[in-house]
Design an enzyme around this catalytic site. Structure first.
Site, mmCIF file in Angstrom:
data_model
loop_
_atom_site.group_PDB
_atom_site.id
_atom_site.type_symbol
_atom_site.label_atom_id
_atom_site.label_comp_id
_atom_site.label_asym_id
_atom_site.label_seq_id
_atom_site.Cartn_x
_atom_site.Cartn_y
_atom_site.Cartn_z
ATOM 1 C CG ASP A 56 83.106 33.691 52.550
ATOM 2 O OD1 ASP A 56 81.931 34.067 52.677
ATOM 3 O OD2 ASP A 56 83.734 33.777 51.481
ATOM 4 N NE ARG A 72 86.350 30.867 52.980
ATOM 5 C CZ ARG A 72 85.605 29.777 53.172
ATOM 6 N NH1 ARG A 72 85.169 29.093 52.124
ATOM 7 N NH2 ARG A 72 85.303 29.352 54.382
ATOM 8 N NE ARG A 90 87.033 27.829 45.389
ATOM 9 C CZ ARG A 90 86.244 28.342 46.310
ATOM 10 N NH1 ARG A 90 86.386 27.983 47.576
ATOM 11 N NH2 ARG A 90 85.319 29.233 45.994
ATOM 12 C CG HIS A 111 84.199 23.428 48.144
ATOM 13 N ND1 HIS A 111 83.880 24.473 48.982
ATOM 14 C CD2 HIS A 111 85.545 23.479 47.985
ATOM 15 C CE1 HIS A 111 84.968 25.143 49.300
ATOM 16 N NE2 HIS A 111 85.991 24.559 48.711
ATOM 17 C CB CYS A 124 78.932 25.519 53.498
ATOM 18 S SG CYS A 124 79.214 25.022 51.788
#
Length: 289
Positions: A85, A110, A156, A185, A282
């Protein structure tokens, strides 16, 4: 891979054209050389669904090519094996006026990405760099309007990270709460179309709490309002330079509305990267000057 620019209508239908002036932007991206879906940390991710890494690379190269053809600067961070990612560079730092606030990821999968981006900033000459003490997924949940830093929470980024961002970056912060797990997000539900004294945003109201919707209506009475079809293809995960707006190819309804407001939509296929819940934004960290 093709990019389509929607033709401009009659100027009478474009009242904001004079304000929608493109500006040169500076982006940081990371090639998806190791992209795959090995785990599931959002509703979009299915490890059982096949992933074509070469197609993801092709789509990413086209996205970076769009930015360069528009005259923007694109820097790249080297991808790392085992971190599929890292391509979603927007989650790894928030940069305003040379000040860098790094990331602290909620998911352990992540977490190592933050250190690789920190090293990149450090070796690239950024000295005003702070790593956060609170969970903070950077531009995934922070959107700079040129006046305010819109800050998302709910899934998040910790709400306490909003105050930390204000202290580190020295800009006023407005907190917004997300309520739909598909839009985990802020950058899946809102993006800034035009920065400056009269900023303009596009957003999907149903992704936010009622109080946050009221705040958005007060701050941005001229916002472009997205519908469910726009949101469900991650159309709100767009990137704007003040006139040209890069969107996923499926976001045709949003493109029509943006064109009516004087913007120039550019549609690009980002479908393979969407398998991890990502779109153009992103993949794109902006260094805000």
């Amino acid at each position: 891979m093709s990019v389509s620019t929607v033709a401009a209508p009659d100027p009478v239908q474009r009242p904001d054209t004079a304000e929608n002036v493109p500006t040169r932007r500076h982006y940081v991206m990371c090639p998806p050389e190791h992209f795959t879906v090995e785990y599931s940390i959002n509703p979009w991710m299915n490890p059982d669904e096949p992933v074509d890494t070469e197609l993801a690379m092709s789509q990413w190269r086209e996205l970076a090519g769009i930015y360069r053809r528009l005259g923007h600067t694109v820097d790249t961070v080297p991808p790392q094996p085992g971190l599929p990612d890292m391509v979603f560079s927007a989650n790894s730092a928030t940069v305003i006026g040379g000040r860098v606030l790094g990331a602290r990821f909620r998911s352990p999968e992540r977490a190592p990405e933050a250190e690789h981006f920190r090293r990149w900033f450090s070796t690239s000459g950024y000295r005003d760099l702070v790593m956060p003490s609170r969970i903070n997924e950077a531009e995934g949940d922070f959107a700079w309007t040129g006046q305010l830093l819109l800050a998302g929470s709910g899934f998040r980024t910790d709400p306490q990270a909003h105050a930390e961002a204000q202290e580190v970056l020295g800009v006023p912060v407005v907190s917004l709460r997300l309520t739909d797990p598909r839009y985990y997000h802020l950058d899946t539900a809102l993006f800034v179309l035009r920065k400056g004294d009269r900023p303009q945003v596009a957003y999907y109201p149903e992704a936010f709490s009622e109080g946050s919707r009221q705040v958005l209506r007060r701050l941005f009475p001229d916002a472009v309002i997205a519908d469910s079809a726009d949101a469900e293809c991650l159309g709100l995960n767009g990137v704007s330079d003040g006139r040209n707006v890069v969107l996923p190819s499926e976001a045709t309804g949003l493109a029509e509305r943006l064109r009516a407001h004087g913007y120039e939509p550019l549609l690009t296929d980002i479908s393979e990267l969407r398998k991890s819940g990502g779109g153009p934004k992103c993949c794109t960290m902006e260094l805000h000057e």
